[in-house]
Enzyme design. Structure first.
Site, short mmCIF file in Angstrom:
data_model
loop_
_atom_site.label_atom_id
_atom_site.label_comp_id
_atom_site.label_asym_id
_atom_site.label_seq_id
_atom_site.Cartn_x
_atom_site.Cartn_y
_atom_site.Cartn_z
N ASN A 43 0.82 -1.21 0.00
CA ASN A 43 0.00 0.00 0.00
C ASN A 43 0.86 1.27 0.00
OD1 ASN A 43 -2.21 1.64 0.17
ND2 ASN A 43 -2.82 1.01 2.24
N HIS A 128 -14.78 -5.00 11.45
CA HIS A 128 -14.39 -3.70 12.01
C HIS A 128 -15.61 -2.84 12.34
CE1 HIS A 128 -10.16 -3.28 9.98
NE2 HIS A 128 -10.31 -4.43 10.58
N GLU A 244 -3.87 -5.33 19.37
CA GLU A 244 -2.98 -5.45 18.21
C GLU A 244 -1.99 -4.28 18.14
OE1 GLU A 244 -5.16 -5.50 14.54
OE2 GLU A 244 -3.36 -4.94 13.42
N GLU A 270 1.48 -7.46 11.00
CA GLU A 270 1.00 -7.17 9.64
C GLU A 270 2.06 -6.53 8.75
OE1 GLU A 270 -2.39 -4.69 10.68
OE2 GLU A 270 -1.34 -2.93 9.96
N HIS A 320 -3.43 -10.62 8.56
CA HIS A 320 -3.89 -9.26 8.22
C HIS A 320 -4.90 -9.38 7.07
CE1 HIS A 320 -2.48 -5.08 6.60
NE2 HIS A 320 -3.52 -4.95 7.39
N ASP A 324 -6.39 -3.39 1.53
CA ASP A 324 -5.29 -3.12 0.61
C ASP A 324 -4.55 -4.41 0.24
OD1 ASP A 324 -4.61 -1.73 3.49
OD2 ASP A 324 -2.95 -2.99 2.82
O1 KDG Z 1 -1.97 -0.46 4.58
C1 KDG Z 1 -2.12 -0.32 5.95
C2 KDG Z 1 -3.39 -0.97 6.44
O2 KDG Z 1 -3.53 -2.23 5.89
C3 KDG Z 1 -3.41 -1.06 7.94
O3 KDG Z 1 -3.39 0.21 8.48
C4 KDG Z 1 -4.64 -1.79 8.40
O4 KDG Z 1 -3.81 -1.93 10.64
C5 KDG Z 1 -4.54 -2.36 9.78
C6 KDG Z 1 -5.34 -3.54 10.10
O5 KDG Z 1 -5.18 -4.05 11.19
O6 KDG Z 1 -6.14 -3.95 9.25
MG MG Z 2 -3.47 -3.41 12.17
#
Ligand code: KDG
Ligand code: MG
Length: 411
Positions: A43, A128, A244, A270, A320, A324
């Protein structure tokens, strides 16, 4: 190198497209006509991976046997001399997934069968819930619970700050394309304001939604170890599934400090690209969940290696699943999830939008918060190159964070 049944690679195509957001896709074609797909998206740095693949990786693959997944993985990892790194490893990851896809299609079996078969019927996910206020976040959580989700990540804006991780000031979500902004958007951050407000979100969540729902939270690496320890203790009464990225852990020792103070389970990974980034975290049992993604940690081969190592130390995988990562990555790690004996949970933020569905298709379904994998051979994904051409790449950046005095902070 010798080969058994030869499946010669004749073409490697690298396609950048933006059906809602930017993705880098690799298509490896063999002489038999069987092709495989991989996701190499990093990303905000998509051109770097696309160029690396086109200029440095693709020429080395032509003429090789697509069945030699391990040899090709080692060739692209050890063979480049410059080991690890997010750009290199996303390219290794994309090629690896594409080769597993080919092997599955050649065997007429889904990839999870080649890994050892299913360990479970379906894959548990967390969704989420994000909002500008606690009430917005918890209302969203209620909708998700109504759809059958049994685990939900809660993020809410920090009072007094215009936007924070997961909640942008102008409400454009962090995972949407930011291409109307020529440079990265900036977010303010105050650890004190965050620490003073976050416990209320989880207290209210338990009061409104009870004890059955699993709750999670992403700190996005903004605390120091002792602050994270304090947060973990503060949230203990609310019984999180995991906290996390409490702290950025290039220095893996940092997690020892958190662990010494709290029983709140911890997750990270991630942005990791190899097993080496999490070796001490896992072997010291400083974390409970490792969140490496198939794209970023060297494909199915990299993820499987991490999962097997983690299993020795009671650490579970929770890949993850942000948008993206393309549906190809999501499918690839779903095959690992359904196999891994130490699977924990899969992050899930939807299968994309109508535009991305014109470009990517997959063989996954979600019901009651559980992902079901079909029995299509390979990864069960496809990519429509003609549709992709209609959605050209657009430069886009992730935001950055600054303290209120202007100091650059972890976003
Ligand atoms: O590209 C960055 C995102 O994928 C990230 O910020 C998302 O932290 C994230 C998550 O836990 O999905
Ligand atoms: Mg994250």
């Amino acid at each position: 190198m010798r080969t058994g049944r030869n499946l010669v690679i004749t073409d490697v195509r690298v396609i950048l497209c933006s059906p809602g957001r930017n993705f880098v896709t690799v298509k490896i074609v063999t002489e038999s006509g069987i092709y495989g797909l991989g996701d190499a998206t990093v990303n905000g740095r998509e051109m770097a991976v696309a160029t690396y693949l086109r200029e440095h990786v693709a020429p080395c693959l032509i003429g090789r046997n697509a069945h030699d997944i391990e040899d090709i993985w080692q060739y692209l990892y050890k063979g480049v001399y410059w080991r690890r790194g997010p750009i290199n490893m996303a390219c290794v990851g994309a090629v690896d997934m594409a080769l597993w896809d080919i092997k599955g299609k050649a065997a007429d079996l889904p990839v999870y069968e080649l890994l050892g078969g299913r360990s479970r019927r379906a894959i548990g996910t967390y969704a989420h819930a994000t909002g500008n206020t606690i009430d917005d976040t918890l209302t969203r959580a209620e909708e998700l619970m109504g759809q059958g989700f049994q685990a939900i990540r809660l993020q809410t804006a920090v009072p007094g700050l215009d936007g924070s991780y997961g909640v942008l000031g102008d409400k454009k979500d962090y995972f949407e394309l930011q291409s109307d902004r020529p440079l990265p958007p900036e977010h303010p951050w105050s650890t004190r304001k965050y620490m003073n407000s976050i416990e209320e979100l989880f207290r209210e969540a338990r009061a409104r939604h009870g004890q059955d729902i699993q709750l999670l939270h992403d700190v996005h690496s903004r605390l120091t170890p002792i602050e994270a320890a304090k947060l973990g203790k503060m949230l203990e009464p609310h019984d999180l599934l995991f906290l996390e990225d409490a702290v950025a852990a290039e220095n893996q020792e940092s997690y020892r400090i958190i662990r010494e103070h709290t029983t709140t389970p911890l997750a990270i990974g991630e942005i990791y690209n190899t097993i080496w980034d999490c070796k001490e975290l896992i072997q010291n049992q400083w974390i409970d969940y490792i969140r490496t993604a198939a794209t970023h940690a060297g494909g199915i081969t990299g993820l499987r290696r991490i999962a097997d190592f983690a299993a020795l130390f009671h650490v579970r995988i929770a890949p993850h699943g942000a948008p993206d990562l393309s549906p190809i990555c999501f499918a690839a790690q779903s095959h690992v999830d359904i196999w891994a004996p130490n699977f924990g949970i899969q992050e899930f933020v939807g299968f994309g939008n109508a535009t991305s569905a014109e470009v990517f298709s997959h063989d996954l379904k979600i019901t009651d918060g559980m992902i079901h994998i079909g029995d299509s051979p390979g990864l069960g994904v496809d990519f429509n190159e003609t549709a992709a051409e209609k959605h050209p790449y657009k430069r886009s950046y992730l935001p950055v964070s600054r303290l209120e005095d202007g100091t650059l902070w972890s976003w």
